[in-house]
Design a protein around this motif. Structure first.
Motif, short mmCIF file in Angstrom:
data_model
loop_
_atom_site.label_atom_id
_atom_site.label_comp_id
_atom_site.label_asym_id
_atom_site.label_seq_id
_atom_site.Cartn_x
_atom_site.Cartn_y
_atom_site.Cartn_z
N LYS A 31 -18.00 -7.06 -8.39
CA LYS A 31 -16.87 -6.19 -8.72
C LYS A 31 -16.02 -5.89 -7.48
O LYS A 31 -14.81 -5.70 -7.59
N HIS A 32 -16.66 -5.86 -6.31
CA HIS A 32 -15.91 -5.57 -5.08
C HIS A 32 -14.95 -6.71 -4.74
O HIS A 32 -13.85 -6.47 -4.25
N ALA A 33 -15.36 -7.94 -5.02
CA ALA A 33 -14.48 -9.09 -4.79
C ALA A 33 -13.27 -9.02 -5.72
O ALA A 33 -12.14 -9.26 -5.29
N LEU A 34 -13.52 -8.69 -6.98
CA LEU A 34 -12.41 -8.57 -7.93
C LEU A 34 -11.48 -7.42 -7.57
O LEU A 34 -10.25 -7.52 -7.70
N ARG A 35 -12.07 -6.33 -7.11
CA ARG A 35 -11.26 -5.19 -6.69
C ARG A 35 -10.41 -5.57 -5.47
O ARG A 35 -9.24 -5.21 -5.39
N SER A 36 -10.98 -6.34 -4.56
CA SER A 36 -10.23 -6.80 -3.38
C SER A 36 -9.07 -7.71 -3.80
O SER A 36 -7.98 -7.63 -3.23
N LEU A 37 -9.32 -8.57 -4.79
CA LEU A 37 -8.24 -9.42 -5.29
C LEU A 37 -7.11 -8.58 -5.89
O LEU A 37 -5.93 -8.83 -5.66
N TYR A 38 -7.49 -7.58 -6.69
CA TYR A 38 -6.48 -6.70 -7.29
C TYR A 38 -5.67 -5.99 -6.21
O TYR A 38 -4.43 -5.98 -6.26
N CYS A 39 -6.37 -5.40 -5.24
CA CYS A 39 -5.67 -4.62 -4.21
C CYS A 39 -4.78 -5.50 -3.33
O CYS A 39 -3.68 -5.10 -2.94
N SER A 40 -5.25 -6.70 -3.01
CA SER A 40 -4.48 -7.55 -2.10
C SER A 40 -3.38 -8.34 -2.79
O SER A 40 -2.38 -8.68 -2.15
N LEU A 41 -3.52 -8.64 -4.06
CA LEU A 41 -2.53 -9.47 -4.74
C LEU A 41 -1.62 -8.72 -5.70
O LEU A 41 -0.46 -9.10 -5.88
N ILE A 42 -2.12 -7.68 -6.35
CA ILE A 42 -1.31 -7.00 -7.38
C ILE A 42 -0.84 -5.63 -6.92
O ILE A 42 0.34 -5.30 -7.03
N ARG A 43 -1.76 -4.85 -6.43
CA ARG A 43 -1.41 -3.47 -6.07
C ARG A 43 -0.32 -3.41 -5.00
O ARG A 43 0.57 -2.57 -5.06
N CYS A 44 -0.37 -4.35 -4.05
CA CYS A 44 0.66 -4.36 -3.00
C CYS A 44 2.04 -4.63 -3.58
O CYS A 44 3.04 -4.08 -3.11
N ILE A 45 2.12 -5.47 -4.63
CA ILE A 45 3.40 -5.72 -5.29
C ILE A 45 3.88 -4.46 -6.00
O ILE A 45 5.06 -4.10 -5.93
N CYS A 46 2.96 -3.79 -6.67
CA CYS A 46 3.33 -2.59 -7.44
C CYS A 46 3.75 -1.43 -6.55
O CYS A 46 4.55 -0.60 -6.97
N GLU A 47 3.24 -1.37 -5.34
CA GLU A 47 3.54 -0.23 -4.47
C GLU A 47 4.63 -0.52 -3.43
O GLU A 47 5.09 0.39 -2.76
N TYR A 48 5.05 -1.78 -3.30
CA TYR A 48 6.03 -2.13 -2.27
C TYR A 48 7.35 -1.39 -2.50
O TYR A 48 7.94 -1.44 -3.57
N GLY A 49 7.80 -0.70 -1.49
CA GLY A 49 9.07 0.01 -1.55
C GLY A 49 9.08 1.21 -2.48
O GLY A 49 10.14 1.70 -2.84
N SER A 50 7.91 1.70 -2.85
CA SER A 50 7.85 2.78 -3.83
C SER A 50 8.50 4.06 -3.32
O SER A 50 8.90 4.90 -4.12
N ILE A 51 8.66 4.19 -2.03
CA ILE A 51 9.32 5.40 -1.51
C ILE A 51 10.79 5.42 -1.92
O ILE A 51 11.41 6.48 -2.01
N ILE A 52 11.34 4.27 -2.23
CA ILE A 52 12.75 4.17 -2.63
C ILE A 52 12.90 4.34 -4.14
O ILE A 52 13.73 5.09 -4.61
N TRP A 53 12.10 3.61 -4.90
CA TRP A 53 12.27 3.60 -6.36
C TRP A 53 11.26 4.45 -7.08
O TRP A 53 11.13 4.35 -8.29
N PHE A 54 10.57 5.31 -6.40
CA PHE A 54 9.43 6.05 -6.94
C PHE A 54 9.67 6.49 -8.39
O PHE A 54 10.79 6.71 -8.81
#
Length: 148
Positions: A103-126
């Motif tokens: 599960k830790h490997a899958l969580r790492s995949l989520y955080c490194s590949l998806i979560r970073c896209i979802c949070e990029y620039g969030s201070i602007i478009w929050f």
């Protein structure tokens, strides 16, 4: 009064161009665009120039540093782009990682590949609209369903 402000902005553009010349920077004027950000119904039309070349006016969303900016200061296009990209990557992970048991490997995949896209620039478009929040939470829920 409004014409004075447009002329003041044109003066600032001229100052920027002069600064670039003095510091050996070049501006690619063909890549420069003009966009008016407003929620007002009556938009001020003023032609801005850089080195006597008129800047192209754009009405659609413009991508700057990975964030789509809309003339109405809404981020619907940006959020939809995030959702599409995230769903593609999540689908790739689901198709290729069904045999993973860690599960830790899958969580790492989520955080490194998806979560970073979802949070990029969030201070602007929050998430100032609830619909944005729901769309992004849907991606997270899909990932959690896959993990469980």
């Amino acid at each position: 009064m409004l014409n004075f402000e447009a002329e003041l902005l044109q003066s600032d553009i001229n100052g920027l161009y002069t600064w670039c010349l003095n510091n050996n920077f070049t501006l690619n004027i063909k890549k420069c665009q003009e966009m008016t950000f407003t929620r007002a119904r009556a938009v001020i039309k003023f032609d801005y120039y850089v080195n006597e070349e008129m800047l192209q006016r754009t009405m659609g969303p413009v991508k700057d540093l990975g964030i789509l900016f809309d003339p109405n200061l809404k981020f619907d296009c940006h959020i939809n782009n995030i959702v599409i990209r995230s769903n593609k990557i999540l689908g790739f992970i689901i198709r290729n990682c069904t045999d993973f048991s860690d599960k830790h490997a899958l969580r790492s995949l989520y955080c490194s590949l998806i979560r970073c896209i979802c949070e990029y620039g969030s201070i602007i478009w929050f998430l100032y609209e609830i619909s944005y929040k729901l769309k992004l939470e849907n991606i997270q829920q899909k990932c959690l369903r896959f993990l469980s």
